[in-house]
Design a protein around this motif. Structure first.
Motif, PDB file in Angstrom:
ATOM      1  N   PRO A 367      -9.223  46.659 -15.058  1.00 48.26           N
ATOM      2  CA  PRO A 367      -9.786  46.138 -16.270  1.00 48.26           C
ATOM      3  C   PRO A 367      -8.375  46.052 -17.472  1.00 48.26           C
ATOM      4  N   ARG A 447      -9.755  38.779 -15.289  1.00 45.32           N
ATOM      5  CA  ARG A 447     -10.239  39.628 -16.259  1.00 45.32           C
ATOM      6  C   ARG A 447     -10.186  38.831 -17.769  1.00 45.32           C
ATOM      7  N   ASP A 825     -13.211  40.793 -19.366  1.00 45.02           N
ATOM      8  CA  ASP A 825     -12.883  41.533 -20.532  1.00 45.02           C
ATOM      9  C   ASP A 825     -12.428  41.216 -21.899  1.00 45.02           C
TER      10      ASP A 825
END
Length: 904
Positions: A367, A447, A825
């Motif tokens: 992440p 991400r 993210d």
């Protein structure tokens, strides 16, 4: 990529080339023997050379080393042969010739098959390599390319390369070997004839390729103009709205004519030059036989050359022009293909290319953490204009930020730079401890979520487009039976030989973990939840009601819909709304359904039974004729035509009546006027069959309750019901899978969900009947816990090319849902709600912020007031960051945000 096609071919097909070259070398001795046999057949088998009498025997099949007598002074014998008389010799030599024909044909078959397989495999490799590189281009490079031109290059322009790749080394070796073998044989028989043939062949080999150089240049121009034409046609298709809106179709026709004229001139010049070269080549090829016949004949008459040798020389030369001509053609193809290869490769050699994410697809993608840091980021466009100018700021990756600016502020470019879609010209972009250029495509794509203002969708279902954000790599291997597994193994092996991807498209590609679920059932719930977040749930529900259910895959839902059908009938009766729907009844004519529906009393599975062609089906036509109903339908069609012509006589083409009475298009009215006039003179029965058929089709879409032309009475209804019964019996017997017939106790798999629930048609003329029925349907599906099942069916709705079957608002909502589904993210939304109204935009903004409360969010807003709820606001102007702070504080200051709000 290799710049030279020969290096490219040799690099990736060296092993196959060597194997085929070995086959070519092995074939040449047999080819030489096949040239020598005709001489032996004529001299020994027919003329009897060496035979004192017809019964005497001579050895046959003597094998000598070629040219051994010339080189050593004596003939070296490898095999002394077997004795045979003249007749046996003739037969043996003839069968040996037939055997060699088969052997040489076998060699050709093996060599040509190998060439074809190798060429197709290399063509597959090249197309994959070009497509793969295309997937790795950065956005600016992609935006400079026209889709139609790129598709033409990969599909059509490299097609000739596939045929040439197999011939690149094998053809000159094979044909050259044959030509040299034939020349050697001719010179062994007669040095002077061989020398003459060699000189003419040499002239051909030098002169013809030089004459073809201008043809190659014209071919290059033709390819370029054809590619530009393809790109221009693509532009016309994409800009069709502008063309119609501005009435520029005549200009486009003129421009198209100009391009076609240019292509015509080039192609005609090619034809002129090509056929002149062909004439010259043919003349030179035929000149040598003239010399052989004249000069060789004189040598034979003088006794300096025997007849058998002359026949063998002529037979050998007969095989020589073919290889020579094909070698010359090969040389032209070589030059032509090299030009095509150069032009294609030039388009696929950008200065920057993204590293592929398939190099290690199973590696974990960590992440993104820490901060996003931009330092003096500058971005230039192709004209060296600054889209971003020294932008610098830092922010925690989990923070929610609104980016505000005018149309030319560069705010959209900022989003693309942070998402890694565009490479900045100078400065640095860091996410956590990594520079953005060091992050792989796998990290950026999984991400970071990016939603563009004009999101694109593939021609697939809504569900497939939603799950597209989760298809990074195969997660589970497909479960094949033995036969399918063998086929899959073969496909994989062939794919690897062509250096294509080893991934199997039939594997399970859905990354459940990325969506925060563990199985398909949880994923469906997650999808429905995301759709609810972006306010698409109701739309998907409506798509589901109009969709069809796969009964074999979900029989429990079909049972539930049947229960909903019965509950709907009860609900209508309880609420006193039984007069809103006329239910289907096998024994009754439904006056709120079309005549075609009443005839068929079912839903067509076979397109041949579709409403617009129903009466053209042989079975239907036979039953209509047997009952005499066809004549009644023609009469009613004539009545409809007369009424329509009368009603529309003075109405413009776009009048609403054409939609209400959609029997005849405005463009067809003149034709029906003529039909009506002829029918009034000779009667409908005497009309030509084609015109009677047109009248016969008109009543099929007639609905008595809607159109109210009083064409259907009780007697006609009974006639229709009688035909319905016989038609049903015949179809069930002759084509049982063609029509799904209506049955109150069975689910109709060919009909939509809503049709199965209603099992009838809404009665025309009832105020707010549709709203009332839709309310009951929603209530009943909720009671039976079927609403989500209907939405799942709605997810199968096909969005069309580019998602054009969806409205712009729905497309942007779907794009937001797709990005949210993979739980990035960092989510970057770039003016994605510009097409929506204010209320929808505000609702969506609030919902997405709530959904992404634990992730980072950068929202590039289209209106400055949208930034009000964000904890941090960046304001851009002319590519520069001019304000950075809290919205309330910036709003009070006399700065850029204040000016934007005032102008909004």
């Amino acid at each position: 990529m290799e710049r030279n096609i020969f290096k490219y071919v040799w690099r990736f097909s060296r092993r196959e080339q060597l194997v085929l070259l070995a086959w070519v070398a092995a074939s040449l001795p047999f080819y030489f023997l096949s040239l020598d046999l005709p001489k032996q057949i004529v001299n020994q088998g027919i003329q009897g050379d060496g035979f004192e009498t017809a019964e005497s025997a001579n050895p046959i099949g003597v094998i000598r080393v070629p040219l051994s007598e010339t080189l050593t002074g004596e003939s070296i014998v490898l095999f002394s042969g077997v004795p045979a008389d003249q007749q046996a010799t003739l037969l043996i030599l003839s069968f040996m010739f037939l055997f060699l024909v088969c052997v040489n044909g076998g060699f050709r078959f093996v060599i040509n098959t190998g060439k074809g397989r190798m060429g197709e495999r290399m063509l597959r490799r090249l197309r994959y390599e070009l497509s793969d590189r295309l997937l790795r281009f950065r956005l600016p490079q992609i935006r400079r390319m026209k889709p139609a031109e790129v598709a033409t290059m990969i599909k059509d322009e490299v097609e000739p390369l596939g045929g040439f790749i197999g011939d690149a080394f094998i053809t000159p070796a094979f044909l050259g070997g044959q030509a040299i073998t034939a020349m050697v044989f001719i010179m062994v028989q007669s040095f002077w004839l061989g020398l003459i043939a060699g000189i003419i062949v040499l002239v051909q080999a030098i002169l013809i390729p030089r004459l073809r150089v201008p043809i190659l240049e014209l071919g290059r121009q033709r390819q370029l103009t054809a590619r530009l034409l393809a790109g221009r046609i693509g532009e016309v298709i994409e800009g069709a709205g502008e063309i119609h809106a501005n009435d520029t179709s005549n200009y486009e026709r003129a421009e198209l004519t100009s391009r076609l004229g240019r292509i015509f001139d080039i192609r005609f010049e090619i034809y002129q030059r090509k056929f002149f070269v062909k004439f010259l080549n043919t003349f030179l090829s035929q000149l040598t036989p003239f010399i052989f016949y004249a000069g060789g004949g004189l040598l034979a008459l003088s006794g300096r050359l025997d007849i058998g040798a002359l026949v063998a020389v002529i037979a050998a030369y007969r095989d020589l022009p073919g290889p020579v001509k094909e070698l010359i053609d090969w040389d032209q193809r070589r030059a032509d293909v090299q030009i095509k290869y150069d032009q294609v490769i030039e388009q696929f050699q950008p200065t920057e290319i993204v590293e592929p994410s398939y190099q290690d697809p199973d590696s974990p993608v960590a992440p993104l953490e820490g901060e996003i840091k931009l330092s003096s980021v500058t971005l230039l466009d192709d004209g060296a204009n600054k889209l971003l100018d020294g932008v610098s700021f830092e922010t925690p990756i989990k923070e929610h930020i609104a980016v505000v600016g005018g149309a030319s502020s560069g705010k959209d470019s900022l989003g693309e730079v942070i998402a890694g879609l565009v490479q900045r010209s100078s400065g640095s972009v860091e996410i956590g401890e990594h520079r953005i250029e060091d992050l792989t495509q796998a990290v950026l794509g999984r991400r970071i979520g990016y939603v563009a203002p004009d999101a694109y969708f593939f021609s697939r279902s809504i569900k497939e487009n939603l799950l597209y954000s989760l298809t990074h790599r195969p997660i589970h291997v497909a479960d094949y039976d033995k036969e399918a597994a063998d086929a899959a193994a073969h496909r994989l092996a062939e794919s690897q030989r062509a250096a294509n991807s080893s991934f199997d498209i039939n594997d399970d590609w859905i990354d459940y973990e990325a969506a925060g679920v563990t199985n398909a059932a949880e994923l469906t719930k997650r999808v429905l939840s995301v759709l609810e977040c972006v306010a698409l749930s109701d739309d998907i529900y409506r798509f589901g009601l109009d969709g069809a259910l796969d009964v074999e895959r979900r029989p429990e839902v079909a049972d539930g819909i049947l229960a909903a059908r019965h509950r709907m009938a009860e609900r209508l009766a309880e609420q006193g709304h039984g007069d809103l729907v006329e239910l289907f009844d096998i024994a009754e004519y439904n006056r709120n359904a079309t005549l075609g529906e009443n005839l068929l009393f079912g839903t067509a599975r076979d397109p041949a039974f579709a409403a617009d062609v129903l009466v053209d089906h042989p079975v239907v036509r036979e039953e209509l004729k047997a009952s005499g109903l066809d004549k009644h339908l023609v009469e009613k069609g004539l009545s409809i035509a007369q009424t329509m012509v009368e009603i529309f006589a003075d109405l413009p083409a776009g009048h609403p009546f054409f939609d209400q009475f959609s029997f005849i298009d405005a463009d067809d009215l003149p034709e029906f006027r003529l039909i009506i006039a002829r029918a009034e003179n000779v009667g409908a029965a005497a009309l030509p069959e084609a015109e009677r058929n047109r009248l016969l089709r008109l009543p099929i879409s007639y609905i008595e309750a809607r159109h109210r032309l009083s064409l259907i009475d009780d007697t006609f209804e009974q006639e229709v019901l009688a035909v319905r019964k016989r038609l049903r019996e015949r179809i069930m017997k002759e084509a049982p899978d063609s029509v799904a017939f209506y049955d109150s106790e069975r689910y109709n798999a060919a009909a939509s969900i809503i049709d199965n629930i209603l099992f009838g048609r809404l009665i025309y003329g009832r105020a707010q009947s549709e709203e009332t029925i839709n309310g009951y349907v929603t209530e009943i599906l909720e009671e039976l816990d079927l609403s989500d099942a209907v939405r799942e069916i709605g997810l199968e709705y096909q969005v069309g090319i580019g998602g054009k079957r969806l409205s712009a608002t729905r497309r942007q909502k779907l794009a937001l849902a797709r990005a949210l589904l993979k739980r990035p993210d960092l989510l970057i939304v770039s003016e994605a709600t510009a097409v929506m109204d204010g209320a929808t935009r505000s609702e969506l903004l609030q919902n997405v912020r709530e959904e992404a409360r634990d992730e980072g969010l950068i929202w590039i807003v289209e209106r400055p007031s949208m930034a009000a709820g964000f904890p941090r606001v960046l304001v851009l102007e002319d590519g520069r960051l001019v304000d950075d702070g809290v919205y309330a504080e910036l709003e009070e200051q006399q700065g850029a945000l204040k000016e934007l709000l005032t102008a909004d």
